[in-house]
Design a protein around this motif. Structure first.
Motif, mmCIF file in Angstrom:
data_model
loop_
_atom_site.group_PDB
_atom_site.id
_atom_site.type_symbol
_atom_site.label_atom_id
_atom_site.label_comp_id
_atom_site.label_asym_id
_atom_site.label_seq_id
_atom_site.Cartn_x
_atom_site.Cartn_y
_atom_site.Cartn_z
ATOM 1 N N GLU A 44 0.833 -1.207 0.000
ATOM 2 C CA GLU A 44 0.000 0.000 0.000
ATOM 3 C C GLU A 44 0.870 1.259 0.000
ATOM 4 N N TYR A 45 2.082 1.134 0.544
ATOM 5 C CA TYR A 45 2.961 2.298 0.704
ATOM 6 C C TYR A 45 4.279 2.174 -0.053
ATOM 7 N N LEU A 46 4.615 0.970 -0.458
ATOM 8 C CA LEU A 46 5.924 0.735 -1.069
ATOM 9 C C LEU A 46 5.924 1.038 -2.559
ATOM 10 N N VAL A 47 6.924 1.816 -2.979
ATOM 11 C CA VAL A 47 7.178 2.026 -4.402
ATOM 12 C C VAL A 47 8.239 0.999 -4.801
ATOM 13 N N GLU A 48 7.969 0.257 -5.861
ATOM 14 C CA GLU A 48 8.882 -0.810 -6.286
ATOM 15 C C GLU A 48 10.320 -0.304 -6.396
ATOM 16 N N HIS A 49 11.226 -1.091 -5.849
ATOM 17 C CA HIS A 49 12.639 -0.727 -5.907
ATOM 18 C C HIS A 49 13.458 -1.999 -5.997
ATOM 19 N N GLU A 50 14.489 -1.980 -6.839
ATOM 20 C CA GLU A 50 15.284 -3.189 -7.066
ATOM 21 C C GLU A 50 16.041 -3.658 -5.835
ATOM 22 N N ARG A 51 16.243 -2.763 -4.847
ATOM 23 C CA ARG A 51 16.978 -3.149 -3.648
ATOM 24 C C ARG A 51 16.084 -3.290 -2.415
ATOM 25 N N ILE A 52 14.770 -3.402 -2.642
ATOM 26 C CA ILE A 52 13.836 -3.685 -1.550
ATOM 27 C C ILE A 52 13.027 -4.921 -1.922
ATOM 28 N N SER A 53 13.023 -5.919 -1.048
ATOM 29 C CA SER A 53 12.235 -7.127 -1.276
ATOM 30 C C SER A 53 11.358 -7.399 -0.059
ATOM 31 N N ILE A 54 10.390 -8.292 -0.220
ATOM 32 C CA ILE A 54 9.430 -8.586 0.845
ATOM 33 C C ILE A 54 9.397 -10.088 1.117
ATOM 34 N N VAL A 55 9.401 -10.445 2.392
ATOM 35 C CA VAL A 55 9.134 -11.819 2.816
ATOM 36 C C VAL A 55 7.784 -11.789 3.523
ATOM 37 N N HIS A 56 6.799 -12.443 2.926
ATOM 38 C CA HIS A 56 5.426 -12.343 3.426
ATOM 39 C C HIS A 56 5.194 -13.204 4.665
ATOM 40 N N THR A 57 4.555 -12.606 5.656
ATOM 41 C CA THR A 57 4.045 -13.332 6.816
ATOM 42 C C THR A 57 2.954 -12.493 7.451
ATOM 43 N N GLU A 58 1.936 -13.156 7.954
ATOM 44 C CA GLU A 58 0.825 -12.437 8.578
ATOM 45 C C GLU A 58 0.890 -12.500 10.102
ATOM 46 N N GLU A 59 1.860 -13.255 10.617
ATOM 47 C CA GLU A 59 1.988 -13.382 12.071
ATOM 48 C C GLU A 59 2.824 -12.227 12.624
ATOM 49 N N VAL A 60 2.361 -11.642 13.714
ATOM 50 C CA VAL A 60 3.012 -10.475 14.307
ATOM 51 C C VAL A 60 3.125 -10.638 15.819
ATOM 52 N N ILE A 61 4.250 -10.221 16.376
ATOM 53 C CA ILE A 61 4.385 -10.151 17.835
ATOM 54 C C ILE A 61 3.864 -8.796 18.280
ATOM 55 N N LEU A 62 2.871 -8.812 19.153
ATOM 56 C CA LEU A 62 2.233 -7.584 19.609
ATOM 57 C C LEU A 62 2.973 -6.991 20.807
ATOM 58 N N GLY A 63 2.728 -5.730 21.057
ATOM 59 C CA GLY A 63 3.352 -5.066 22.198
ATOM 60 C C GLY A 63 2.893 -5.647 23.520
ATOM 61 N N THR A 64 1.707 -6.275 23.530
ATOM 62 C CA THR A 64 1.147 -6.854 24.755
ATOM 63 C C THR A 64 1.590 -8.299 24.975
ATOM 64 N N ASP A 65 2.270 -8.893 24.004
ATOM 65 C CA ASP A 65 2.710 -10.287 24.129
ATOM 66 C C ASP A 65 3.834 -10.427 25.151
ATOM 67 N N GLU A 66 3.852 -11.554 25.882
ATOM 68 C CA GLU A 66 4.959 -11.856 26.777
ATOM 69 C C GLU A 66 6.150 -12.233 25.905
ATOM 70 N N PRO A 67 7.279 -11.532 26.027
ATOM 71 C CA PRO A 67 8.383 -11.649 25.068
ATOM 72 C C PRO A 67 8.904 -13.055 24.787
ATOM 73 N N VAL A 68 9.297 -13.790 25.816
ATOM 74 C CA VAL A 68 9.903 -15.107 25.600
ATOM 75 C C VAL A 68 8.891 -16.078 24.992
ATOM 76 N N ARG A 69 7.679 -16.085 25.515
ATOM 77 C CA ARG A 69 6.644 -16.978 24.999
ATOM 78 C C ARG A 69 6.317 -16.643 23.539
ATOM 79 N N ALA A 70 6.260 -15.359 23.223
ATOM 80 C CA ALA A 70 5.920 -14.948 21.854
ATOM 81 C C ALA A 70 6.980 -15.401 20.858
ATOM 82 N N VAL A 71 8.256 -15.217 21.215
ATOM 83 C CA VAL A 71 9.341 -15.621 20.303
ATOM 84 C C VAL A 71 9.355 -17.130 20.104
ATOM 85 N N ARG A 72 9.059 -17.872 21.158
ATOM 86 C CA ARG A 72 9.067 -19.332 21.069
ATOM 87 C C ARG A 72 7.878 -19.883 20.291
ATOM 88 N N ARG A 73 6.716 -19.258 20.452
ATOM 89 C CA ARG A 73 5.502 -19.799 19.856
ATOM 90 C C ARG A 73 5.185 -19.226 18.472
#
Length: 328
Positions: A44-73
């Motif tokens: 939605e915001y990215l202008v195509e550029h030869e030196r920018i690529s994307i790795v798609h994922t829909e999973e996100v660690i939220l600010g409210t997540d417990e850090p260690v558990r979030a990274v592990r799960r």
């Protein structure tokens, strides 16, 4: 050099992250950026550029997540995949404006510590009255610390100040309740003894009331104290500007005065904004891991990219490893 960025981390993601990324690749021709996150939202915001690529994922660690558990799960979270790319050698460094605890966990357990480093340290560059700024660590990676940990922080901070900030023979100070050599608690007294024997430009103890005056290029403390100092600086600066705003809008005369000094006040606010110096680097890891402020705008993200690029360019991780071994 290749930099991995968590496009979904932060209050203003992905828009401000993408805008900062595009600004960085336009200025720095020697970097390639890989964005990790929801491809549809990124485009939605990215202008195509030869030196920018994307790795798609829909999973996100939220600010409210417990850090260690979030990274592990959340194995497919944008932050975790970003860190894994660095660990696998697919990227030279990484940046996230997301959950600080989760990024520190990912850095420690995925990217890994430098051999010889007991604990990593979170280190932003904070503003000084003369505009030069100073590096402060630890600001929250470890609540508790031993004297030898503070000594290692001093080494890491000195290397960064010299290699990335370009300061010759940087001055290193120990945060304390007084400048006298024997001041402080057991931690600072023993840390002082360690640091004065090391191959550093150690200037001794510094008090918190003077740190913005620039008594040292690097100031060392434990993470509990450092985090409180950072938040006190942030809160004080915010309160002062709030009071100034109230004062300059209280009457017609004040509003006219505000019009005359508007640009000066804006310059002052920018000078006191530590995101202008980049993010908070997590020192002691095998590759650069940079924590951008959670409310980062595009300029803050750009500065974090600039900072990460310099750390990669000057091979800060390897230099820290060598310096720690020399001071054993």
């Amino acid at each position: 050099m290749k930099i991995a960025i968590d496009a979904m981390g932060g209050d203003h993601a992905p828009k401000e992250i993408i805008l900062g990324t595009m600004k960085a690749v336009e200025l720095y021709k020697d970097i390639e950026i890989v964005l990790y996150g929801d491809e549809k939202r990124i485009r939605e915001y990215l202008v195509e550029h030869e030196r920018i690529s994307i790795v798609h994922t829909e999973e996100v660690i939220l600010g409210t997540d417990e850090p260690v558990r979030a990274v592990r799960r959340k194995k497919q979270a944008s932050m975790v995949l970003m860190a894994q790319a660095v660990a696998n050698g697919e990227a030279d460094g990484c940046i996230s404006a997301g959950n600080t605890g989760a990024l520190m966990t990912a850095g420690l357990f995925i990217v890994g510590r430098i051999d010889g480093i007991d604990r990593p340290a979170l280190a932003p560059t904070l503003p000084t009255l003369d505009g030069k700024g100073f590096l402060m660590l630890d600001l929250g990676a470890n609540v508790d610390a031993k004297p030898e940990h503070l000594a290692q922080y001093a080494i890491m901070g000195s290397v960064y100040a010299e290699k990335v900030r370009g300061i010759q023979n940087p001055k290193v100070g120990l945060l304390n309740i007084g400048t006298e050599d024997k001041k402080g608690n057991e931690l600072t007294k023993h840390a002082f003894q360690h640091m004065e024997k090391m191959n550093l430009n150690f200037v001794g103890n510094v008090e918190s009331r003077s740190i913005l005056e620039g008594p040292a290029d690097v100031i060392v403390t434990d993470g509990f104290t450092g985090n409180m100092v950072l938040k006190t600086i942030e809160g004080t600066a915010s309160s002062i500007f709030s009071l100034l705003k109230t004062t300059f809008t209280s009457s017609l005369k004040s509003k006219l005065a505000a019009g005359l000094v508007k640009n000066d006040l804006k310059d002052l606010k920018n000078m006191m904004d530590y995101t202008e110096y980049g993010g908070a680097a997590l020192f002691g890891l095998k590759a650069p891991v940079v924590k951008a402020h959670g409310s980062s705008n595009s300029n803050a993200l750009f500065n974090a990219v600039r900072q990460t690029r310099e750390m990669i360019k000057h091979d800060v991780a390897q230099t820290i490893k060598e310096a720690v071994n020399q001071n054993k």
